[in-house]
Design an enzyme around this catalytic site. Structure first.
Site, short mmCIF file in Angstrom:
data_model
loop_
_atom_site.label_atom_id
_atom_site.label_comp_id
_atom_site.label_asym_id
_atom_site.label_seq_id
_atom_site.Cartn_x
_atom_site.Cartn_y
_atom_site.Cartn_z
N ASP A 1 3.53 48.66 41.09
CA ASP A 1 4.40 48.46 42.23
C ASP A 1 3.73 49.13 43.43
O ASP A 1 2.80 49.92 43.27
CB ASP A 1 5.77 49.08 41.93
CG ASP A 1 6.71 49.02 43.12
OD1 ASP A 1 6.83 47.95 43.73
OD2 ASP A 1 7.32 50.07 43.43
N ASP B 1 5.45 50.29 47.11
CA ASP B 1 6.25 51.35 47.74
C ASP B 1 6.87 52.24 46.67
O ASP B 1 7.57 51.75 45.77
CB ASP B 1 7.38 50.74 48.58
CG ASP B 1 6.87 49.91 49.74
OD1 ASP B 1 7.15 50.28 50.89
OD2 ASP B 1 6.20 48.89 49.51
N ASP C 1 8.66 52.41 40.10
CA ASP C 1 9.63 53.49 40.29
C ASP C 1 11.07 52.98 40.39
O ASP C 1 11.97 53.72 40.80
CB ASP C 1 9.31 54.29 41.56
CG ASP C 1 9.58 53.50 42.83
OD1 ASP C 1 9.12 52.34 42.92
OD2 ASP C 1 10.25 54.03 43.74
#
Length: 219
Positions: free
Chosen positions: A11, A13, A170
């Site tokens: 991922d 960000d 996240d």
């Protein structure tokens, strides 16, 4: 991981890049323009990876209904795009992890829900992403995470079967997408995980606190 993974996907960000302060700056610029108080980093970091509308909700609160949301969204994006990497940095340990992955000749790439018109110029700001073999944005195809389709497209682009890929993210949607694609999933605790989020319930294969923790685990 280096002995078992044949490919790694990330991922963006909250996983590779800490983009929260530039997103927060865009929000606070907008709030200042319209006479609202600024939002602290402790507040905007919790919604930094959720998109523009949650950030607008955070800043304008109940007054948001008095505005044209689409106009505010465009003003936010215009400012953010012009200032996309003023404060953004790699999370500590990410550069070293990417170096280890590349030294082991493991292909890697990025799968994000960030739209391409933001993802592409942001990635160009960091030389560390030069060797990424797949950059899938939220609008590259019709589906986006938690749908597995972007993951499978990245799998094809890096030339590694999904079941041999490790995916780091996240957010719950990251783990759901990776699991649906039959990848080995890794929840990262340094990102924008909210205090009430229990990432154990996301059913990731692994949970790590620092990027280099990945090196010491096996499937």
């Amino acid at each position: 991981m280096l002995n078992t993974a044949k490919g790694v996907l990330f991922d963006l960000d909250g996983t590779l890049l800490d983009t929260a302060d530039d997103l927060g700056a865009a929000l606070n610029h907008l709030l200042h323009t319209y006479g609202f108080p600024a939002v602290s980093s402790n507040e905007y970091r919790l919604v930094a990876s959720d998109g523009v509308y949650p950030l607008l909700d955070l800043g304008f609160k109940e007054q948001l209904s008095k505005f044209d949301k689409e106009v505010l969204r465009q003003e936010f994006l215009d400012y953010y795009l012009e200032n996309i990497a003023v404060h953004t940095t790699l999370f500590p340990g990410i550069k070293q992890l990417l170096n280890l992955i590349e030294h082991a000749d493991i292909p890697w790439g990025i799968v994000t829900n960030k739209p391409a018109f933001l993802t592409d110029p942001l990635l160009l700001k960091f030389n560390e992403f030069t060797n990424s073999q797949s950059n899938i944005s939220g609008d590259t195809i019709k589906e986006r995470k938690p749908h597995p389709a972007p993951m499978l497209l990245a799998s094809r682009e890096i030339g590694v079967a999904a079941e041999h890929i490790w995916y780091l993210g996240d957010a719950k949607r990251d783990i759901e997408a990776g699991n649906a694609a039959l990848m080995t999933t890794v929840a990262v605790k340094w990102g924008y995980i909210k205090p009430l989020d229990d990432c154990i319930k996301w059913q990731a294969d692994h949970i790590i606190s620092k990027p280099l923790d990945l090196v010491g685990i096996s499937k």
